[in-house]
Design a protein around this motif. Sequence first.
Motif, PDB file in Angstrom:
ATOM      1  N   ASP A   1       0.860  -1.164  -0.054  1.00 24.63           N
ATOM      2  CA  ASP A   1       0.053  -0.003  -0.146  1.00 24.63           C
ATOM      3  C   ASP A   1       0.920   1.209  -0.043  1.00 24.63           C
ATOM      4  O   ASP A   1       0.379   2.401   0.136  1.00 24.63           O
ATOM      5  N   HIS A   2       2.169   1.178  -0.013  1.00 16.99           N
ATOM      6  CA  HIS A   2       3.050   2.163  -0.044  1.00 16.99           C
ATOM      7  C   HIS A   2       2.913   3.167   0.992  1.00 16.99           C
ATOM      8  O   HIS A   2       2.856   4.615   0.851  1.00 16.99           O
ATOM      9  N   THR A   3       2.545   2.658   2.218  1.00 15.83           N
ATOM     10  CA  THR A   3       2.497   3.662   3.436  1.00 15.83           C
ATOM     11  C   THR A   3       3.882   4.317   3.848  1.00 15.83           C
ATOM     12  O   THR A   3       4.810   3.225   3.680  1.00 15.83           O
ATOM     13  N   CYS A   4       3.735   5.597   3.886  1.00 17.04           N
ATOM     14  CA  CYS A   4       4.890   5.861   4.629  1.00 17.04           C
ATOM     15  C   CYS A   4       4.876   5.901   6.021  1.00 17.04           C
ATOM     16  O   CYS A   4       4.498   6.411   6.904  1.00 17.04           O
ATOM     17  N   VAL A   5       6.048   5.003   6.493  1.00 21.21           N
ATOM     18  CA  VAL A   5       6.279   4.977   7.878  1.00 21.21           C
ATOM     19  C   VAL A   5       7.648   5.212   8.399  1.00 21.21           C
ATOM     20  O   VAL A   5       8.527   5.051   7.422  1.00 21.21           O
ATOM     21  N   GLY A   6       8.062   5.349   9.694  1.00 23.01           N
ATOM     22  CA  GLY A   6       9.116   5.456  10.131  1.00 23.01           C
ATOM     23  C   GLY A   6       9.251   6.452  11.239  1.00 23.01           C
ATOM     24  O   GLY A   6       8.493   6.384  11.899  1.00 23.01           O
ATOM     25  N   LEU A   7      10.434   7.225  11.051  1.00 19.24           N
ATOM     26  CA  LEU A   7      10.700   8.255  12.267  1.00 19.24           C
ATOM     27  C   LEU A   7      10.917   9.579  11.912  1.00 19.24           C
ATOM     28  O   LEU A   7      11.668   9.899  11.143  1.00 19.24           O
ATOM     29  N   THR A   8      10.332  10.531  12.470  1.00 19.62           N
ATOM     30  CA  THR A   8      10.573  12.019  12.069  1.00 19.62           C
ATOM     31  C   THR A   8      10.369  12.802  13.237  1.00 19.62           C
ATOM     32  O   THR A   8      10.032  12.387  14.166  1.00 19.62           O
ATOM     33  N   ASP A   9      11.007  13.934  13.100  1.00 25.65           N
ATOM     34  CA  ASP A   9      11.029  14.967  14.275  1.00 25.65           C
ATOM     35  C   ASP A   9      10.111  15.925  13.832  1.00 25.65           C
ATOM     36  O   ASP A   9      10.044  17.057  14.693  1.00 25.65           O
ATOM     37  N   GLY A  10       9.136  15.601  13.277  1.00 21.69           N
ATOM     38  CA  GLY A  10       8.141  16.420  13.094  1.00 21.69           C
ATOM     39  C   GLY A  10       8.232  17.352  11.733  1.00 21.69           C
ATOM     40  O   GLY A  10       7.445  17.832  11.183  1.00 21.69           O
ATOM     41  N   SER A  11       9.256  17.242  11.100  1.00 22.07           N
ATOM     42  CA  SER A  11       9.366  17.911   9.573  1.00 22.07           C
ATOM     43  C   SER A  11       8.746  17.004   8.711  1.00 22.07           C
ATOM     44  O   SER A  11       8.398  17.744   7.411  1.00 22.07           O
ATOM     45  N   TYR A  12       8.090  15.984   8.864  1.00 20.24           N
ATOM     46  CA  TYR A  12       7.452  15.198   7.845  1.00 20.24           C
ATOM     47  C   TYR A  12       6.117  14.928   8.677  1.00 20.24           C
ATOM     48  O   TYR A  12       6.023  14.328   9.864  1.00 20.24           O
ATOM     49  N   ALA A  13       4.642  15.095   8.049  1.00 20.54           N
ATOM     50  CA  ALA A  13       3.439  14.816   8.641  1.00 20.54           C
ATOM     51  C   ALA A  13       2.764  13.806   8.024  1.00 20.54           C
ATOM     52  O   ALA A  13       2.994  13.369   6.662  1.00 20.54           O
ATOM     53  N   TYR A  14       2.795  12.503   8.650  1.00 20.26           N
ATOM     54  CA  TYR A  14       2.029  11.323   8.059  1.00 20.26           C
ATOM     55  C   TYR A  14       0.846  11.431   7.702  1.00 20.26           C
ATOM     56  O   TYR A  14       0.201  10.666   6.856  1.00 20.26           O
ATOM     57  N   SER A  15       0.132  12.625   7.796  1.00 21.88           N
ATOM     58  CA  SER A  15      -1.311  12.809   7.128  1.00 21.88           C
ATOM     59  C   SER A  15      -1.540  14.277   7.177  1.00 21.88           C
ATOM     60  O   SER A  15      -1.088  15.009   8.011  1.00 21.88           O
ATOM     61  N   PRO A  16      -2.319  14.733   6.417  1.00 26.37           N
ATOM     62  CA  PRO A  16      -2.672  16.406   6.474  1.00 26.37           C
ATOM     63  C   PRO A  16      -3.457  16.719   7.713  1.00 26.37           C
ATOM     64  O   PRO A  16      -3.281  17.740   8.451  1.00 26.37           O
ATOM     65  N   ASP A  17      -4.089  15.658   8.540  1.00 25.93           N
ATOM     66  CA  ASP A  17      -4.602  15.887   9.543  1.00 25.93           C
ATOM     67  C   ASP A  17      -3.646  16.143  10.833  1.00 25.93           C
ATOM     68  O   ASP A  17      -4.022  16.890  11.674  1.00 25.93           O
ATOM     69  N   LEU A  18      -2.465  15.698  10.653  1.00 25.88           N
ATOM     70  CA  LEU A  18      -1.446  15.802  11.797  1.00 25.88           C
ATOM     71  C   LEU A  18      -0.382  17.012  11.293  1.00 25.88           C
ATOM     72  O   LEU A  18       0.686  17.337  12.014  1.00 25.88           O
ATOM     73  N   ALA A  19      -0.728  17.710  10.059  1.00 31.02           N
ATOM     74  CA  ALA A  19       0.333  18.625   9.680  1.00 31.02           C
ATOM     75  C   ALA A  19       0.333  19.848  10.576  1.00 31.02           C
ATOM     76  O   ALA A  19       1.743  20.074  11.024  1.00 31.02           O
ATOM     77  N   SER A  20      -0.275  20.498  11.023  1.00 28.99           N
ATOM     78  CA  SER A  20      -0.371  21.510  11.985  1.00 28.99           C
ATOM     79  C   SER A  20       0.414  21.010  13.435  1.00 28.99           C
ATOM     80  O   SER A  20       1.538  21.581  13.781  1.00 28.99           O
ATOM     81  N   LEU A  21      -0.060  20.050  13.899  1.00 26.87           N
ATOM     82  CA  LEU A  21       0.742  19.340  15.025  1.00 26.87           C
ATOM     83  C   LEU A  21       2.171  18.997  14.841  1.00 26.87           C
ATOM     84  O   LEU A  21       2.807  19.570  15.603  1.00 26.87           O
ATOM     85  N   SER A  22       2.407  18.581  13.703  1.00 27.79           N
ATOM     86  CA  SER A  22       3.853  18.112  13.330  1.00 27.79           C
ATOM     87  C   SER A  22       4.402  19.364  13.287  1.00 27.79           C
ATOM     88  O   SER A  22       5.734  19.046  13.677  1.00 27.79           O
ATOM     89  N   GLY A  23       3.928  20.285  12.828  1.00 29.53           N
ATOM     90  CA  GLY A  23       4.729  21.564  12.761  1.00 29.53           C
ATOM     91  C   GLY A  23       5.215  22.253  14.197  1.00 29.53           C
ATOM     92  O   GLY A  23       6.231  22.734  14.303  1.00 29.53           O
ATOM     93  N   LEU A  24       4.126  22.283  15.030  1.00 22.51           N
ATOM     94  CA  LEU A  24       4.390  22.623  16.532  1.00 22.51           C
ATOM     95  C   LEU A  24       5.540  21.577  17.046  1.00 22.51           C
ATOM     96  O   LEU A  24       6.443  22.423  17.864  1.00 22.51           O
ATOM     97  N   ILE A  25       5.705  20.527  16.776  1.00 24.51           N
ATOM     98  CA  ILE A  25       6.790  19.722  17.202  1.00 24.51           C
ATOM     99  C   ILE A  25       7.778  19.881  16.697  1.00 24.51           C
ATOM    100  O   ILE A  25       8.829  19.964  17.481  1.00 24.51           O
ATOM    101  N   HIS A  26       7.664  20.021  15.412  1.00 24.71           N
ATOM    102  CA  HIS A  26       8.979  20.463  14.680  1.00 24.71           C
ATOM    103  C   HIS A  26       9.924  21.660  15.045  1.00 24.71           C
ATOM    104  O   HIS A  26      11.067  21.704  15.414  1.00 24.71           O
TER     105      HIS A  26
END
Length: 512
Positions: free
Chosen positions: A63-88
């Motif tokens: 299913d080509h799902t993007c998985v792994g580890l990020t410091d917030g510079s990558y958002a796993y879904s649009p729903d998490l984009a704003s939150l990932s930005g805060l963490i980054h």
Amino acid sequence: MSRSPARSPGSDDTWDPPRPWWRGRLGVLALVVALVALGGGVYALARPASTRCADGVAKVGPDHTCVGLTDGSYAYSPDLASLSGLIHTENERVRAAAARPGGAPWVGVVYLMSMVQGPGSTNTTDSIRHELEGAYTAQWEANHTDTQGDSPQIQLLLAHTGNTTAQRDYTLAQIGKYRAADHIVAVAGLGTSTLATRSSIEQLTRQDLAAFGSVITSDDLIGIPGLVRVAPSNSDEAAAAAKYLLRTAPKAKVLLVEDTRSDDLYTSTLATSFRKSYPAGLLVDQPMAYDSSKSDVSTYFTQQMANVCLDAPDVVYFAGRGIDLPRFLAPLSHRQCADKPLTVVSGDDASQVEQSAGVGQVKDALRLGNIKLLYTGLAHPGAWTLRPQSFDATAIAPFQPGGEFRTAFPREALDDGQAIMGYDATLTAVTAIRNAASGGTGADTVTGADVVQMTTLLYGARAVSGASGLISLDSGGGPKNKAIPIVELSQDGSVHTVAVSSRDGDPPNAHP
């Protein structure tokens, strides 16, 4: 002007036509260019597409799902984009501050879970986001207040496990790969109570990484060295529900509905625990057993309604996932004996129903079927006012008006308890990390093994005052007699706490 004599047919003075351009040097060059272009096109079509999504994140599985580890510079879904930005942004601030002369050292805490709702997922998109918002709030509190000390600072890394073994294994490998560079000493969150979660925990703790579970409750996950659970166990939830029922309806006859799915540790231990906690003489002799991994679950429940009326219980204890509640409640509301009131009690996974696609069916069933729905929540803000002595004012402050959670996420609700539990898991990890730093190790040399060692201190006078209640660990790594709200989902979809119970029926105070 003289003319040249005309050539006559058959003359020896023959004429050669011009040589075609494609047979000369220009043609050879053009042919070479064409072949190179054709070869490049064939290569472009034949070569595998890039699997890279970002540093530490890749597409894994069919299913080509993007998985792994990020410091917030990558958002796993649009729903998490704003939150990932805060963490980054917070992570970048921590790194920049550490790089300055005399800057505070930092360590990495990985928040591990399936961060995108997949097929068969028991979490909703909202509950996933809420849990991560709670983790970010704990990171911000740790780095900007002195409640838990101030060093080392905390970097929060996000690890998405996906929905398959290959995806989970890739993510765990990335944690190992970046462990040194990101100073990773602990992993929080961990997902829900499944065999896959247990496998992940065992892999992490074998590598001397402390693990802090947010919502795992299965009794099969008790006693894993290096694992801390901030949520009450299923046996505690079942006992709390039994104590509540025996106090409010002492003679209630209870029908047990249990999911026999083999790979779900939550449902199997919830049913067993309630059976042990409630008087056998008040249980319907034969439980209603179904397998959520099979087809026709709704049909099975529909066919069982005649037996529900025959058994005539006062209460149904539903030891299944929240995702299956609509499929049970809909036929239950059409039972022939609907003139008799019926209370349905379930475990904490029922908190997902309010945000699920089936919430409309549930509200209809409650309105039309003479049914009341209660569940044992892991956390609910109503418990703070109903039994204030069991909750520390400092611990719940981030969720009050003016607190960091309310400031960062003003439109988010706390009713599902996920943000509170994500906060408490991260808070407990921070507490163990800073205990290790103050114990002689030093803030700049804390290791995963040091944090594992400190987890066994978190009881009695060193217990953690969490937003979900006192977290005083027993020998199995879980909280003793944790406060458990009894929550009602009403006909209009609203959620409120009706009581606060615990394993022995009397939850502890906020401080030991």
